[in-house]
Design a protein around this motif. Structure first.
Motif, PDB file in Angstrom:
ATOM      1  N   ALA A  86       0.833  -1.211   0.000  1.00 25.13           N
ATOM      2  CA  ALA A  86       0.000   0.000   0.000  1.00 25.13           C
ATOM      3  C   ALA A  86       0.868   1.262   0.000  1.00 25.13           C
ATOM      4  CB  ALA A  86      -0.923   0.015   1.210  1.00 25.13           C
ATOM      5  N   THR A  87       0.406   2.267  -0.737  1.00 30.21           N
ATOM      6  CA  THR A  87       1.107   3.557  -0.778  1.00 30.21           C
ATOM      7  C   THR A  87       0.192   4.709  -0.396  1.00 30.21           C
ATOM      8  OG1 THR A  87       0.612   3.813  -3.133  1.00 30.21           O
ATOM      9  CG2 THR A  87       2.730   2.807  -2.555  1.00 30.21           C
ATOM     10  N   ARG A  88      -1.105   4.456  -0.280  1.00 32.59           N
ATOM     11  CA  ARG A  88      -2.076   5.495   0.081  1.00 32.59           C
ATOM     12  C   ARG A  88      -2.613   5.224   1.476  1.00 32.59           C
ATOM     13  NH1 ARG A  88      -3.904   5.045  -5.480  1.00 32.59           N
ATOM     14  NH2 ARG A  88      -3.373   6.993  -6.521  1.00 32.59           N
ATOM     15  N   SER A  89      -2.977   6.293   2.163  1.00 36.05           N
ATOM     16  CA  SER A  89      -3.564   6.179   3.497  1.00 36.05           C
ATOM     17  C   SER A  89      -4.984   5.635   3.421  1.00 36.05           C
ATOM     18  CB  SER A  89      -3.593   7.553   4.167  1.00 36.05           C
ATOM     19  OG  SER A  89      -2.292   8.016   4.396  1.00 36.05           O
ATOM     20  N   LEU A  90      -5.454   5.139   4.553  1.00 39.97           N
ATOM     21  CA  LEU A  90      -6.851   4.740   4.658  1.00 39.97           C
ATOM     22  C   LEU A  90      -7.738   5.964   4.481  1.00 39.97           C
ATOM     23  CD1 LEU A  90      -6.647   2.406   7.794  1.00 39.97           C
ATOM     24  CD2 LEU A  90      -6.952   1.691   5.411  1.00 39.97           C
ATOM     25  N   LYS A  91      -8.942   5.765   3.982  1.00 42.42           N
ATOM     26  CA  LYS A  91      -9.904   6.863   3.825  1.00 42.42           C
ATOM     27  C   LYS A  91     -10.369   7.278   5.221  1.00 42.42           C
ATOM     28  CE  LYS A  91     -13.985   8.047   1.181  1.00 42.42           C
ATOM     29  NZ  LYS A  91     -13.288   8.698   0.109  1.00 42.42           N
ATOM     30  N   SER A  92     -10.217   8.556   5.535  1.00 36.90           N
ATOM     31  CA  SER A  92     -10.593   9.030   6.865  1.00 36.90           C
ATOM     32  C   SER A  92     -11.940   9.737   6.833  1.00 36.90           C
ATOM     33  CB  SER A  92      -9.524   9.962   7.426  1.00 36.90           C
ATOM     34  OG  SER A  92      -9.424  11.117   6.634  1.00 36.90           O
ATOM     35  N   TYR A  93     -12.584   9.765   7.978  1.00 37.86           N
ATOM     36  CA  TYR A  93     -13.868  10.434   8.145  1.00 37.86           C
ATOM     37  C   TYR A  93     -13.767  11.433   9.286  1.00 37.86           C
ATOM     38  CZ  TYR A  93     -15.688   6.730   5.148  1.00 37.86           C
ATOM     39  OH  TYR A  93     -15.907   5.882   4.100  1.00 37.86           O
ATOM     40  N   SER A  94     -14.666  12.367   9.287  1.00 37.89           N
ATOM     41  CA  SER A  94     -14.721  13.399  10.319  1.00 37.89           C
ATOM     42  C   SER A  94     -15.349  12.823  11.588  1.00 37.89           C
ATOM     43  CB  SER A  94     -15.568  14.568   9.793  1.00 37.89           C
ATOM     44  OG  SER A  94     -15.714  15.547  10.766  1.00 37.89           O
ATOM     45  N   VAL A  95     -14.764  13.166  12.742  1.00 37.38           N
ATOM     46  CA  VAL A  95     -15.274  12.685  14.025  1.00 37.38           C
ATOM     47  C   VAL A  95     -15.534  13.878  14.933  1.00 37.38           C
ATOM     48  CG1 VAL A  95     -14.816  11.269  16.067  1.00 37.38           C
ATOM     49  CG2 VAL A  95     -13.927  10.558  13.838  1.00 37.38           C
TER      50      VAL A  95
END
Length: 136
Positions: A116-125
């Motif tokens: 993997a070269t990309r970060s996990l998809k993040s969400y607003s908390v």
């Protein structure tokens, strides 16, 4: 000459407008629960993480870092079209993509082990009145 030009334009349109499948798809996420919810019991202290199914592409990971809460989609950023859901490691500092072996940090979602070269998809908390809200 005009036929060549039209053919060139047609080739450009056909080969350049393909939809890229190397990103985790955007889906609506709107999760909320009281922090007293038993599913969130591991979030009482920094370093705790929980998996929530039914939201995002492959479910959610909510992690409590030393500075607050973060949330990610469980769908691995490596070959996301496979929708491979990452699993929590022990201790819960990283998650692993069981399909590729990629590892991701829970602090910022960044990859810590190839391929993997990309970060996990993040969400607003947001946390308000002892309730946690995860959205995009």
């Amino acid at each position: 000459m005009m036929k060549r030009f039209c053919l060139l334009i047609l080739c450009f349109v056909c080969f350049s407008c393909g939809k890229s499948s190397d990103y985790v798809p955007d889906v609506a996420v709107n999760f909320s629960a009281p922090l007293s919810d038993p599913r969130l019991s591991k979030l009482t202290a920094a370093g705790g993480a929980v998996l929530i199914s039914g939201y995002g592409v492959s479910g959610l990971i909510i992690y409590r870092s030393a500075s607050g809460y973060v949330a990610y989609d469980r769908c691995s950023s490596y070959q996301p079209e496979k929708r491979c859901a990452v699993t929590l490691d022990d201790p819960a500092l990283t998650v692993t993509d069981p399909c590729s072996g990629s590892k991701f940090s829970l602090n910022d979602g960044s990859p810590v082990k190839a391929p993997a070269t990309r970060s996990l998809k993040s969400y607003s908390v947001n946390v308000s009145n002892n309730e946690i809200f995860v959205s995009n």
